[in-house]
Design a protein around this motif. Structure first.
Motif, PDB file in Angstrom:
ATOM      1  N   PHE A 134     -19.900  24.791   9.846  1.00  0.00           N
ATOM      2  CA  PHE A 134     -20.596  24.829   8.563  1.00  0.00           C
ATOM      3  C   PHE A 134     -19.704  24.257   7.476  1.00  0.00           C
ATOM      4  O   PHE A 134     -18.479  24.378   7.544  1.00  0.00           O
ATOM      5  N   PHE A 135     -20.338  23.640   6.480  1.00  0.00           N
ATOM      6  CA  PHE A 135     -19.655  23.269   5.242  1.00  0.00           C
ATOM      7  C   PHE A 135     -20.010  24.283   4.178  1.00  0.00           C
ATOM      8  O   PHE A 135     -21.145  24.770   4.117  1.00  0.00           O
ATOM      9  N   GLY A 136     -19.045  24.580   3.318  1.00  0.00           N
ATOM     10  CA  GLY A 136     -19.303  25.391   2.147  1.00  0.00           C
ATOM     11  C   GLY A 136     -18.590  24.785   0.963  1.00  0.00           C
ATOM     12  O   GLY A 136     -17.560  24.115   1.112  1.00  0.00           O
ATOM     13  N   GLY A 137     -19.128  25.010  -0.232  1.00  0.00           N
ATOM     14  CA  GLY A 137     -18.478  24.507  -1.424  1.00  0.00           C
ATOM     15  C   GLY A 137     -19.118  25.095  -2.658  1.00  0.00           C
ATOM     16  O   GLY A 137     -20.259  25.546  -2.633  1.00  0.00           O
ATOM     17  N   ASP A 138     -18.360  25.102  -3.765  1.00  0.00           N
ATOM     18  CA  ASP A 138     -18.887  25.590  -5.021  1.00  0.00           C
ATOM     19  C   ASP A 138     -18.715  24.532  -6.103  1.00  0.00           C
ATOM     20  O   ASP A 138     -17.752  23.762  -6.087  1.00  0.00           O
ATOM     21  N   SER A 139     -19.661  24.492  -7.029  1.00  0.00           N
ATOM     22  CA  SER A 139     -19.618  23.603  -8.180  1.00  0.00           C
ATOM     23  C   SER A 139     -19.389  22.153  -7.741  1.00  0.00           C
ATOM     24  O   SER A 139     -20.158  21.628  -6.940  1.00  0.00           O
ATOM     25  N   ALA A 140     -18.328  21.503  -8.220  1.00  0.00           N
ATOM     26  CA  ALA A 140     -18.051  20.133  -7.790  1.00  0.00           C
ATOM     27  C   ALA A 140     -17.823  20.068  -6.286  1.00  0.00           C
ATOM     28  O   ALA A 140     -18.161  19.067  -5.634  1.00  0.00           O
ATOM     29  N   GLY A 141     -17.243  21.123  -5.708  1.00  0.00           N
ATOM     30  CA  GLY A 141     -17.040  21.169  -4.265  1.00  0.00           C
ATOM     31  C   GLY A 141     -18.345  21.201  -3.501  1.00  0.00           C
ATOM     32  O   GLY A 141     -18.438  20.676  -2.377  1.00  0.00           O
ATOM     33  N   ALA A 142     -19.388  21.809  -4.085  1.00  0.00           N
ATOM     34  CA  ALA A 142     -20.706  21.796  -3.452  1.00  0.00           C
ATOM     35  C   ALA A 142     -21.285  20.390  -3.460  1.00  0.00           C
ATOM     36  O   ALA A 142     -21.943  19.960  -2.504  1.00  0.00           O
ATOM     37  N   ASN A 143     -21.042  19.667  -4.550  1.00  0.00           N
ATOM     38  CA  ASN A 143     -21.458  18.270  -4.601  1.00  0.00           C
ATOM     39  C   ASN A 143     -20.780  17.474  -3.486  1.00  0.00           C
ATOM     40  O   ASN A 143     -21.424  16.688  -2.779  1.00  0.00           O
TER      41      ASN A 143
END
Length: 310
Positions: free
Chosen positions: A166-175
């Motif tokens: 799985f990939f996960g990210g928040d804010s710019a990391g989600a982009n």
């Protein structure tokens, strides 16, 4: 990190060339001063969760690296789900080594019983966008070297089930996570499949040029730039996974951007399943700032349920 609220201003200090309030200062001599996300914590065994962590260098020439996490009581031959995590910070601040991200990764690793690779990509403006995308893709290819069990990192060789990634990210990391899933959909991931992505408080460009992105991204094309304005991307249906979870917060300025992404993905013809969940009364990446709160715990639970469901 809410990019759209951070426009470069005219600085009061005569030695400062550009200033982005609450993020960074660019001095006339070229020096960069970051105002947030500079604190670091060392890896090791977490006293709260007993998760082990260590740092690895992926590319010594560029400084590309990652912090790895291994949940407690993992037998030598046990294969676990892999979470490849991409931190936020407006493309220009924060690292996986910040205390808030370190705590968050320890929690996710323990609660979901997963191996975590938290990537340390180079930051703008010293390394302008799209270097963050290139670094993250290089880190994904480095992870793929372990599919046969003969890669350079024992934790990945010994403990990762490459059938569950799985990939996960928040804010710019989600982009960035979205863009990596899209690139993998066309190029492949180097021998493993991506099961899903979790986008927390995701940053996507709106209907106008983003002034901060324009400062950090010399070749920014405005609202037609598919990396930033992903909801307008005609190729969004090529996302290389079959499940997406979007986590938004009611008071987050970026909430509507996440909702637009949800609608765009649903209408694109992509043949996966996308869900969206809103936390009432909270702001951007609230769970990083107040991880012990009831709503933060509930968000982590949704994240964990998504990557552990069979």
């Amino acid at each position: 990190m809410d990019l759209s609220k951070h426009a470069a201003t005219i600085p009061i200090n005569p030695d400062v060339a550009r200033e982005i309030p609450n993020l960074l200062r660019i001095y006339k001599d070229g020096r960069i001063e970051r105002l947030v996300g500079v604190d670091k914590i060392s890896p090791g065994t977490d006293s709260r969760t007993n998760v082990k962590s260590k740092d690895v260098t992926i590319n010594p020439e560029t400084g590309l690296s990652a912090r790895l996490y291994l949940p407690p009581n993992t037998p030598p031959s046990q294969k676990l789900t892999l979470l490849f995590y991409i931190h936020g910070g407006a493309f220009c601040v924060c690292t996986p080594f910040n205390p808030a991200y370190h705590l968050h990764m320890n929690t996710l690793s323990a609660d979901a019983n997963v191996v975590v690779v938290s990537v340390h990509y180079r930051l703008a403006p010293e390394s302008p966008i799209p270097i963050c995308y290139d670094d993250t893709w290089e880190a994904i290819q480095w992870v793929a070297k372990h599919v046969t069990g003969n890669g350079p990192e024992p934790w990945l060789n010994d403990h990762v089930d490459f059938g569950r990634v799985f990939f996960g990210g928040d804010s710019a990391g989600a982009n960035i996570a979205h863009n990596m899933a899209l690139r993998g959909g066309s190029e492949g991931f180097g021998g493993w499949n991506l099961n899903g992505i979790v986008l927390a408080c995701p940053y996507f460009g709106g209907d106008e040029k983003d002034l901060l992105v324009e400062l950090l991204y010399p070749n920014y094309e405005g609202v037609v730039d598919a990396k930033i304005h992903s909801t307008k991307d005609p190729k969004i249906s090529g996302l290389g996974c079959n499940r997406v979870l979007i986590l938004v917060a009611e008071k987050d300025f970026l909430r509507e951007r996440g909702e637009r992404y949800y609608e765009a993905l649903k209408k694109s013809g992509w043949n996966g399943t996308v869900d969206i969940n809103e936390t009432e009364g909270e702001n951007h990446v609230f769970y990083l700032f107040n991880p012990a709160s009831e709503k933060s715990i509930a968000l982590v639970k949704k994240f964990v349920e998504f990557i552990t469901q069979t």
